[in-house]
Design an enzyme around this catalytic site. Structure first.
Site, short mmCIF file in Angstrom:
data_model
loop_
_atom_site.label_atom_id
_atom_site.label_comp_id
_atom_site.label_asym_id
_atom_site.label_seq_id
_atom_site.Cartn_x
_atom_site.Cartn_y
_atom_site.Cartn_z
N ASP A 1 0.82 -1.21 0.00
CA ASP A 1 0.00 0.00 0.00
C ASP A 1 0.85 1.25 0.00
OD1 ASP A 1 -2.75 -1.01 0.23
OD2 ASP A 1 -2.06 -1.84 2.14
N MET B 1 0.78 5.29 -0.01
CA MET B 1 -0.12 6.42 0.29
C MET B 1 0.66 7.72 0.27
SD MET B 1 -2.05 4.80 3.54
CE MET B 1 -2.84 3.20 3.48
C1 DX5 Z 1 -6.27 0.39 3.25
C2 DX5 Z 1 -5.29 -0.52 2.56
C3 DX5 Z 1 -5.42 -1.95 2.93
C4 DX5 Z 1 -5.12 -2.25 4.36
C5 DX5 Z 1 -5.77 -3.56 4.74
O1 DX5 Z 1 -6.20 1.65 2.70
O2 DX5 Z 1 -5.50 -0.43 1.15
O3 DX5 Z 1 -4.65 -2.77 2.06
O4 DX5 Z 1 -3.75 -2.33 4.63
O5 DX5 Z 1 -5.57 -3.78 6.10
P1 DX5 Z 1 -6.61 -4.60 7.00
O6 DX5 Z 1 -6.65 -6.00 6.46
O7 DX5 Z 1 -6.03 -4.48 8.35
O8 DX5 Z 1 -7.94 -3.93 6.86
ZN ZN Z 2 -4.54 -1.92 -0.17
#
Ligand code: DX5
Ligand code: ZN
Length: 224
Positions: A34, A36
Protein backbone atom coordinates in the site's frame (compact mmCIF):
# COMPACT_ATOMS: atom_id res chain seq x y z
CA UNK A 1 -7.76 -20.81 -7.11
CA UNK A 2 -8.03 -18.14 -4.43
CA UNK A 3 -5.05 -16.01 -3.53
CA UNK A 4 -4.07 -14.39 -0.25
CA UNK A 5 -2.32 -11.03 -0.48
CA UNK A 6 -0.90 -10.08 2.94
CA UNK A 7 -0.84 -6.30 3.30
CA UNK A 8 2.56 -5.04 4.32
CA UNK A 9 1.06 -2.04 6.07
CA UNK A 10 0.29 -4.16 9.13
CA UNK A 11 3.75 -5.75 9.32
CA UNK A 12 6.38 -5.00 11.95
CA UNK A 13 8.90 -2.92 10.02
CA UNK A 14 11.65 -3.70 12.50
CA UNK A 15 11.61 -7.30 11.26
CA UNK A 16 10.08 -6.80 7.86
CA UNK A 17 12.27 -9.25 5.95
CA UNK A 18 11.55 -12.13 8.33
CA UNK A 19 7.84 -11.49 8.26
CA UNK A 20 7.71 -11.39 4.47
CA UNK A 21 9.65 -14.65 4.27
CA UNK A 22 7.16 -16.25 6.63
CA UNK A 23 4.21 -15.20 4.45
CA UNK A 24 5.93 -16.64 1.38
CA UNK A 25 6.82 -19.89 3.14
CA UNK A 26 3.20 -20.28 4.24
CA UNK A 27 1.96 -20.03 0.68
CA UNK A 28 0.95 -16.40 0.18
CA UNK A 29 1.55 -15.90 -3.53
CA UNK A 30 1.04 -12.14 -3.45
CA UNK A 31 2.36 -9.35 -1.29
CA UNK A 32 0.04 -6.35 -1.15
CA UNK A 33 1.98 -3.11 -0.97
CA UNK A 34 0.00 0.00 0.00
CA UNK A 35 1.50 3.27 -1.16
CA UNK A 36 -0.12 6.42 0.29
CA UNK A 37 0.77 10.00 -0.51
CA UNK A 38 -1.02 12.01 2.19
CA UNK A 39 -3.10 13.70 -0.51
CA UNK A 40 -5.36 11.10 -2.12
CA UNK A 41 -5.65 9.57 1.36
CA UNK A 42 -4.81 11.28 4.66
CA UNK A 43 -1.93 9.01 5.60
CA UNK A 44 1.59 8.48 4.24
CA UNK A 45 3.02 4.96 4.14
CA UNK A 46 6.23 4.11 2.27
CA UNK A 47 7.59 4.17 -1.24
CA UNK A 48 10.20 3.00 -3.68
CA UNK A 49 13.23 2.36 -1.42
CA UNK A 50 11.29 -0.08 0.76
CA UNK A 51 9.99 -1.99 -2.26
CA UNK A 52 13.43 -2.10 -3.81
CA UNK A 53 14.91 -3.63 -0.65
CA UNK A 54 12.28 -6.28 -0.12
CA UNK A 55 12.36 -7.27 -3.81
CA UNK A 56 15.69 -8.93 -3.05
CA UNK A 57 14.23 -11.33 -0.52
CA UNK A 58 10.87 -12.28 -2.02
CA UNK A 59 9.68 -14.05 -5.14
CA UNK A 60 6.05 -13.18 -4.43
CA UNK A 61 3.92 -11.20 -6.86
CA UNK A 62 4.35 -7.58 -5.78
CA UNK A 63 0.83 -6.20 -5.88
CA UNK A 64 1.33 -2.45 -5.54
CA UNK A 65 -1.80 -0.53 -4.52
CA UNK A 66 -1.25 3.13 -5.33
CA UNK A 67 -3.37 5.44 -3.22
CA UNK A 68 -1.80 8.50 -4.77
CA UNK A 69 -2.99 11.47 -6.79
CA UNK A 70 -2.16 11.52 -10.50
CA UNK A 71 -0.61 8.02 -10.48
CA UNK A 72 0.80 8.21 -14.00
CA UNK A 73 3.69 10.30 -12.64
CA UNK A 74 5.12 7.33 -10.76
CA UNK A 75 4.40 4.21 -12.83
CA UNK A 76 7.97 4.03 -14.16
CA UNK A 77 9.52 4.30 -10.68
CA UNK A 78 7.32 1.57 -9.23
CA UNK A 79 7.98 -0.67 -12.22
CA UNK A 80 11.73 -0.18 -11.82
CA UNK A 81 11.76 -0.90 -8.10
CA UNK A 82 10.13 -4.28 -8.53
CA UNK A 83 6.32 -4.13 -8.87
CA UNK A 84 4.69 -7.00 -10.75
CA UNK A 85 1.27 -5.41 -10.84
CA UNK A 86 0.14 -1.85 -10.24
CA UNK A 87 -3.35 -0.92 -9.15
CA UNK A 88 -4.40 2.72 -9.28
CA UNK A 89 -7.56 4.51 -8.20
CA UNK A 90 -9.97 5.53 -10.90
CA UNK A 91 -10.83 8.61 -8.82
CA UNK A 92 -7.19 9.71 -8.79
CA UNK A 93 -6.47 9.46 -12.52
CA UNK A 94 -7.16 12.17 -15.05
CA UNK A 95 -6.85 9.76 -17.99
CA UNK A 96 -7.29 6.15 -16.78
CA UNK A 97 -6.52 4.69 -20.21
CA UNK A 98 -3.18 6.46 -20.26
CA UNK A 99 -2.32 5.02 -16.84
CA UNK A 100 -3.24 1.51 -17.99
CA UNK A 101 -1.13 2.06 -21.11
CA UNK A 102 1.85 3.19 -19.04
CA UNK A 103 1.59 0.14 -16.75
CA UNK A 104 1.51 -2.12 -19.82
CA UNK A 105 4.51 -0.39 -21.39
CA UNK A 106 6.50 -1.70 -18.46
CA UNK A 107 5.14 -5.21 -18.95
CA UNK A 108 3.19 -5.20 -15.68
CA UNK A 109 -0.34 -6.29 -14.82
CA UNK A 110 -2.79 -3.42 -14.51
CA UNK A 111 -5.39 -3.09 -11.79
CA UNK A 112 -8.05 -0.48 -11.16
CA UNK A 113 -9.60 0.32 -7.80
CA UNK A 114 -12.59 2.29 -6.58
CA UNK A 115 -13.49 3.73 -3.21
CA UNK A 116 -16.59 2.33 -1.46
CA UNK A 117 -18.65 5.36 -2.51
CA UNK A 118 -17.83 5.26 -6.23
CA UNK A 119 -20.54 3.58 -8.33
CA UNK A 120 -19.43 0.12 -9.43
CA UNK A 121 -20.46 0.85 -13.02
CA UNK A 122 -17.59 3.33 -13.28
CA UNK A 123 -15.15 0.43 -13.83
CA UNK A 124 -17.25 -1.35 -16.48
CA UNK A 125 -15.67 0.46 -19.47
CA UNK A 126 -12.25 -0.80 -18.40
CA UNK A 127 -13.03 -4.45 -17.69
CA UNK A 128 -11.51 -5.66 -20.95
CA UNK A 129 -8.35 -3.61 -20.43
CA UNK A 130 -7.21 -4.50 -16.92
CA UNK A 131 -6.20 -7.76 -15.23
CA UNK A 132 -7.78 -6.90 -11.92
CA UNK A 133 -10.44 -4.79 -10.24
CA UNK A 134 -9.80 -3.96 -6.60
CA UNK A 135 -12.98 -3.44 -4.60
CA UNK A 136 -12.31 -1.46 -1.43
CA UNK A 137 -14.30 -2.80 1.51
CA UNK A 138 -13.12 0.08 3.74
CA UNK A 139 -12.40 3.72 2.98
CA UNK A 140 -8.79 3.63 1.71
CA UNK A 141 -6.17 5.18 3.96
CA UNK A 142 -5.67 3.02 7.03
CA UNK A 143 -5.31 -0.62 8.00
CA UNK A 144 -7.33 -2.23 10.76
CA UNK A 145 -10.76 -0.87 9.80
CA UNK A 146 -14.05 -2.80 9.83
CA UNK A 147 -15.28 -4.48 6.65
CA UNK A 148 -18.24 -2.61 5.12
CA UNK A 149 -20.99 -5.18 4.42
CA UNK A 150 -22.16 -3.17 1.38
CA UNK A 151 -19.10 -4.60 -0.36
CA UNK A 152 -20.69 -8.06 -0.73
CA UNK A 153 -23.29 -6.81 -3.16
CA UNK A 154 -20.64 -4.97 -5.18
CA UNK A 155 -18.42 -8.04 -5.37
CA UNK A 156 -21.21 -10.32 -6.54
CA UNK A 157 -22.53 -7.77 -9.02
CA UNK A 158 -19.05 -7.37 -10.47
CA UNK A 159 -18.59 -11.16 -10.57
CA UNK A 160 -21.81 -11.50 -12.59
CA UNK A 161 -20.81 -8.73 -14.96
CA UNK A 162 -17.34 -10.22 -15.58
CA UNK A 163 -18.77 -13.71 -16.15
CA UNK A 164 -21.53 -12.39 -18.42
CA UNK A 165 -18.92 -10.64 -20.56
CA UNK A 166 -16.79 -13.81 -20.69
CA UNK A 167 -13.78 -11.96 -19.27
CA UNK A 168 -11.05 -13.27 -17.00
CA UNK A 169 -10.37 -10.11 -15.00
CA UNK A 170 -9.75 -10.96 -11.36
CA UNK A 171 -11.57 -9.45 -8.39
CA UNK A 172 -9.46 -8.40 -5.43
CA UNK A 173 -11.07 -7.23 -2.18
CA UNK A 174 -9.23 -5.05 0.32
CA UNK A 175 -9.99 -3.95 3.86
CA UNK A 176 -11.22 -5.59 7.04
CA UNK A 177 -10.95 -9.19 5.82
CA UNK A 178 -10.28 -11.84 8.46
CA UNK A 179 -11.42 -15.10 9.95
CA UNK A 180 -14.97 -13.86 10.46
CA UNK A 181 -15.75 -12.96 6.87
CA UNK A 182 -13.24 -14.52 4.45
CA UNK A 183 -15.68 -17.33 3.54
CA UNK A 184 -18.38 -14.81 2.62
CA UNK A 185 -15.93 -12.67 0.65
CA UNK A 186 -14.91 -15.56 -1.60
CA UNK A 187 -18.47 -16.86 -1.81
CA UNK A 188 -19.51 -13.42 -3.10
CA UNK A 189 -17.00 -13.79 -5.94
CA UNK A 190 -13.56 -12.56 -4.88
CA UNK A 191 -10.43 -14.20 -6.34
CA UNK A 192 -7.82 -12.38 -4.26
CA UNK A 193 -8.21 -11.40 -0.60
CA UNK A 194 -6.02 -8.70 0.91
CA UNK A 195 -5.47 -9.02 4.65
CA UNK A 196 -3.25 -6.87 6.83
CA UNK A 197 -4.20 -7.04 10.51
CA UNK A 198 -5.59 -10.57 10.19
CA UNK A 199 -2.20 -11.81 8.94
CA UNK A 200 0.34 -9.76 10.90
CA UNK A 201 -1.43 -8.97 14.16
CA UNK A 202 -2.66 -11.36 16.85
CA UNK A 203 -1.36 -14.96 16.93
CA UNK A 204 1.50 -15.93 14.63
CA UNK A 205 1.69 -15.18 10.92
CA UNK A 206 1.87 -18.92 10.15
CA UNK A 207 -1.26 -19.71 12.14
CA UNK A 208 -3.12 -16.80 10.62
CA UNK A 209 -2.21 -17.74 7.06
CA UNK A 210 -3.11 -21.40 7.64
CA UNK A 211 -6.59 -20.27 8.51
CA UNK A 212 -6.95 -18.41 5.21
CA UNK A 213 -5.59 -21.37 3.24
CA UNK A 214 -8.12 -23.67 4.87
CA UNK A 215 -10.95 -21.28 4.09
CA UNK A 216 -9.79 -21.16 0.46
CA UNK A 217 -9.72 -24.96 0.22
CA UNK A 218 -13.24 -25.18 1.62
CA UNK A 219 -14.30 -22.55 -0.88
CA UNK A 220 -12.88 -24.63 -3.75
CA UNK A 221 -14.78 -27.67 -2.54
CA UNK A 222 -18.03 -25.70 -2.31
CA UNK A 223 -17.50 -24.39 -5.85
CA UNK A 224 -17.11 -27.87 -7.40
C1 DX5 B 1 -6.27 0.39 3.25
C2 DX5 B 1 -5.29 -0.52 2.56
C3 DX5 B 1 -5.42 -1.95 2.93
C4 DX5 B 1 -5.12 -2.25 4.36
C5 DX5 B 1 -5.77 -3.56 4.74
O1 DX5 B 1 -6.20 1.65 2.70
O2 DX5 B 1 -5.50 -0.43 1.15
O3 DX5 B 1 -4.65 -2.77 2.06
O4 DX5 B 1 -3.75 -2.33 4.63
O5 DX5 B 1 -5.57 -3.78 6.10
P1 DX5 B 1 -6.61 -4.60 7.00
O6 DX5 B 1 -6.65 -6.00 6.46
O7 DX5 B 1 -6.03 -4.48 8.35
O8 DX5 B 1 -7.94 -3.93 6.86
ZN1 ZN C 1 -4.54 -1.92 -0.17
Amino acid sequence: MYILAPSLLAADFAVLGQQIEETERMGAKYLHIDVMDGVFVPSISFGMPVIQSIRKISRQFFDVHLMITDPIRYIREFAECGADGITFHLEAAEDPDAVIGRIREHGLKAGMSIRPGTPLEAVYPYLDRVEMILIMSVEPGFGGQTFMPEAYERISRLRKKIDACGLSVKIEVDGGIGKKNVQEVIAAGADICVAGSAVFKKRSISENISYFMEAFENGEIRKE
